[in-house]
Design an enzyme around this catalytic site. Structure first.
Site, PDB file in Angstrom:
ATOM      1  N   PRO A   4      46.336   6.211  -3.807  1.00 49.09           N
ATOM      2  CA  PRO A   4      44.940   6.068  -4.153  1.00 49.09           C
ATOM      3  C   PRO A   4      44.019   6.878  -3.259  1.00 49.09           C
ATOM      4  CG  PRO A   4      45.917   4.014  -3.333  1.00 49.09           C
ATOM      5  CD  PRO A   4      46.759   5.144  -2.918  1.00 49.09           C
ATOM      6  N   GLU A   5      43.257   7.711  -3.859  1.00 54.81           N
ATOM      7  CA  GLU A   5      42.113   8.304  -3.190  1.00 54.81           C
ATOM      8  C   GLU A   5      40.896   7.548  -3.733  1.00 54.81           C
ATOM      9  OE1 GLU A   5      42.148  12.605  -3.019  1.00 54.81           O
ATOM     10  OE2 GLU A   5      44.295  12.648  -3.361  1.00 54.81           O
TER      11      GLU A   5
END
Length: 271
Positions: A2-3
């Site tokens: 996840p960014e």
DNA sequence: ACGCTCTCCTGGCCGC
DNA sequence: TGCGGCCAGGAGAGCG
């Protein structure tokens, strides 16, 4: 995994499902994520009501009476709201169980995630203290990047991935934003012009916004709360495309190791 | 302060 | 089919 876009996608997915719910209990199935899980959580949480689910950088803030949960998904974390009776799978480390029979289930194969309770406002936690501005707010400007970069010798890609400078830009979107701005990722941050930083700030905002709109990027296992993958992968222009033709000029995309992370760029379009 | 490397952990893939 | 090596979306710690 996840960014910022994937964390924001997760937030939007779970918020309406857990807002105003009463926490009945928490089930901890592993002792330790990136930080040890506090067994006291089982005493602290029951009876508390969830007031809001916010995001700061790549952290999720679950606000409750008297404090909040601080949650980071690390590289491989995933959150889903499911009936508490749902069969527990491999790497399902934590269930936050609600009085309505559902639970927020935290799965994280690599155990790089973080989950902890903060008394009072979670925004004041030391983990969040030194973080840079939010890129989607108006406080990320070319002027800011330019000023911060003077005399810095670090390559511009790891520079913009430093969460103390600006938050939320991870390995995928760093390469993508630099491609869009026409800046080579290995150039020293301090040697880049004000004009290029204006472009870069704009492209960071742009690419993150587009990725959120697409529900994030799924490389392997990221899933939105409804189980669907994120669809931004189809719009990636350089990330993961080593050896393939540039979408703008047909040159072969180059892959290079920068600060221990894989980096992708077009040698023709990026100067 | 800065720049760089190592580290946490598991799984998937590739080559032999 | 098995095994070793390498890679993966993050980021804190420690070193010179």
């Amino acid at each position: 995994m996840p960014e910022l876009p994937e964390v924001e996608t997760t937030r939007r997915g779970i918020a309406p499902l857990i807002n105003n719910k009463i926490i009945q209990g928490i089930i901890l199935r592993t002792a330790k994520l990136r930080r040890p899980l506090d067994p006291e959580l089982t005493n602290i949480l029951p009876g508390r009501k969830i007031h809001a689910v916010e995001r700061r950088a790549k952290y999720l803030l679950v606000r409750c009476d008297g404090g909040g949960l601080l949650l980071h998904l690390g590289m491989s974390g995933n959150l889903r709201v499911v009936p508490a009776s749902t069969t527990v799978g491999r790497h399902d480390h934590v269930d936050l169980v609600f009085s309505d029979g559902n639970c927020l289930r935290f799965n994280d194969p690599r155990k790089f995630g973080v989950l902890l309770w903060t008394v009072g406002d979670p925004l004041t936690h030391p983990l969040l203290a030194g973080l840079g501005p939010e890129p989607l707010a108006d406080d990320l400007t070319g002027d800011y990047l330019y000023r911060k970069s003077r005399s810095r010798k670090i390559a511009v890609k790891p520079f913009i991935m430093d969460q103390k400078l600006v938050v939320g830009v991870g390995n995928i979107y760093a390469s993508e934003a630099l491609f869009r701005a026409g800046v080579r990722p290995d150039r020293p941050a301090g040697k880049i012009s004000r004009r290029s930083y204006d472009l870069l700030a704009e492209e960071i905002r742009q690419v993150l916004g587009e990725a959120i709109a697409a529900g994030g990027t799924t490389i392997n296992d990221f899933r939105q709360n409804d189980g669907k993958p994120g669809y931004f992968r189809q719009q990636l222009r350089v990330y993961g495309r080593a050896g393939e033709p540039c979408m703008a000029c047909e040159s072969r995309i180059i892959s290079q190791r920068l600060g221990q992370r894989s980096t992708y760029y077009c040698p023709q379009c990026q100067k």
